[in-house]
Design a protein around this motif. Structure first.
Motif, PDB file in Angstrom:
ATOM      1  N   CYS A  28       0.807  -1.213   0.000  1.00  0.00           N
ATOM      2  CA  CYS A  28       0.000   0.000   0.000  1.00  0.00           C
ATOM      3  C   CYS A  28       0.841   1.263   0.000  1.00  0.00           C
ATOM      4  O   CYS A  28       0.544   2.210  -0.692  1.00  0.00           O
ATOM      5  N   ALA A  29       1.886   1.274   0.800  1.00  0.00           N
ATOM      6  CA  ALA A  29       2.662   2.498   0.901  1.00  0.00           C
ATOM      7  C   ALA A  29       3.283   2.856  -0.435  1.00  0.00           C
ATOM      8  O   ALA A  29       3.454   4.019  -0.768  1.00  0.00           O
ATOM      9  N   ALA A  30       3.630   1.829  -1.204  1.00  0.00           N
ATOM     10  CA  ALA A  30       4.218   2.060  -2.518  1.00  0.00           C
ATOM     11  C   ALA A  30       3.170   2.053  -3.625  1.00  0.00           C
ATOM     12  O   ALA A  30       3.485   2.151  -4.789  1.00  0.00           O
ATOM     13  N   ASP A 211       7.060  -1.157   7.696  1.00  0.00           N
ATOM     14  CA  ASP A 211       8.508  -1.362   7.620  1.00  0.00           C
ATOM     15  C   ASP A 211       9.104  -0.197   6.833  1.00  0.00           C
ATOM     16  O   ASP A 211       8.954  -0.118   5.615  1.00  0.00           O
ATOM     17  N   ARG A 212       9.763   0.712   7.539  1.00  0.00           N
ATOM     18  CA  ARG A 212      10.290   1.909   6.871  1.00  0.00           C
ATOM     19  C   ARG A 212      11.409   1.571   5.887  1.00  0.00           C
ATOM     20  O   ARG A 212      11.581   2.258   4.882  1.00  0.00           O
ATOM     21  N   GLN A 213      12.151   0.517   6.189  1.00  0.00           N
ATOM     22  CA  GLN A 213      13.226   0.139   5.272  1.00  0.00           C
ATOM     23  C   GLN A 213      12.650  -0.415   3.965  1.00  0.00           C
ATOM     24  O   GLN A 213      13.107  -0.070   2.874  1.00  0.00           O
ATOM     25  N   ALA A 214      11.649  -1.274   4.071  1.00  0.00           N
ATOM     26  CA  ALA A 214      11.021  -1.854   2.880  1.00  0.00           C
ATOM     27  C   ALA A 214       9.976  -0.918   2.271  1.00  0.00           C
ATOM     28  O   ALA A 214       9.516  -1.141   1.158  1.00  0.00           O
TER      29      ALA A 214
END
Length: 228
Positions: A28-30, A211-214
């Motif tokens: 979702c974030a991407a 997951d901020r890294q991913a």
């Protein structure tokens, strides 16, 4: 993300031949939804074996099976194919239009545009909501700017009802069987996308921790429902 040209869903015949097992990861974030059209090649895909066929009660190995009176099964509820136009989930105040989601040559399924937070997408080459089979409806839980259409999806429970308005003028109503959350690297593809002789729907969005890294959530939330 724009959709490629395709025939209108109302005019397209359902796919024939063996059906693909879909494996979906909703990012979702991407604003990114991936469908693996050949999950057997994906190490993260979990294939569940078919249960063995049970022998009739009282039967023994090698013994002839007694004749069983055939009974007609009641007709299963379903509707003809028709493009969905609006998703209504009264409990969480969802009233959203649909957009078609097409599989790209890369095997990825384009996600609903991230700049429209009140929009859901459906896998337009799969069964339509109300048609026999498993219809897939995906939506964002949030975007880079705000909460999105499926932010309240986790509040749904068994017995809740939602509706899909269709291009043929009918409104298909679905009752929720259960709501589950799965880790993305252990997603049960057979359970979610397996063939079914009923008209069923899966509502899918992201869940878990971010997951901020991913730059993605760690889990998927899936709502299982069937036509009533």
């Amino acid at each position: 993300m724009a959709s490629g040209p395709s025939a209108p869903a109302d005019q397209a015949a359902p796919p024939t031949g063996p059906k693909h097992r879909l494996g979906v990861m909703v990012m979702c974030a991407a604003a990114f939804l991936v469908i693996l059209m050949n999950p057997a090649e994906d190490e993260k895909t979990i294939e569940s074996p078919r249960p063995p066929q049970a022998a009739p009660a009282g039967a023994s190995a090698g013994a002839p099976t007694p004749a069983v009176e055939k009974r007609e099964e009641p007709a299963r509820k379903h509707l003809p194919r028709s493009r969905p136009v609006r998703l209504l989930i009264p409990k969480i105040s969802v009233d959203a239009p649909f957009t078609d989601l097409a599989v790209l040559p890369s095997g990825q399924l384009e996600a609903p545009p991230p700049d429209d937070t009140n929009l859901v997408g459906w896998h337009a080459k799969g069964p339509s909501p109300g048609e026999i089979g498993t219809s897939i409806i995906a939506g964002h839980v949030d975007t880079k700017t705000s909460a999105a259409v499926f932010v309240g999806l986790s509040a749904l429970e068994k017995g809740d009802v939602f509706h899909v308005k269709r291009a043929d003028g009918r409104k298909a109503s679905f009752v929720i069987d259960h709501v589950e959350t799965f880790e993305k690297d252990r997603f049960p593809n057979d359970r979610v996308y397996g063939d079914t002789g009923q008209a069923q729907v899966r509502l899918i969005t992201c869940a878990g921790d971010y997951d901020r890294q991913a730059k993605d959530y760690t889990e998927n939330l899936v709502v299982f429902a069937h036509l009533i």
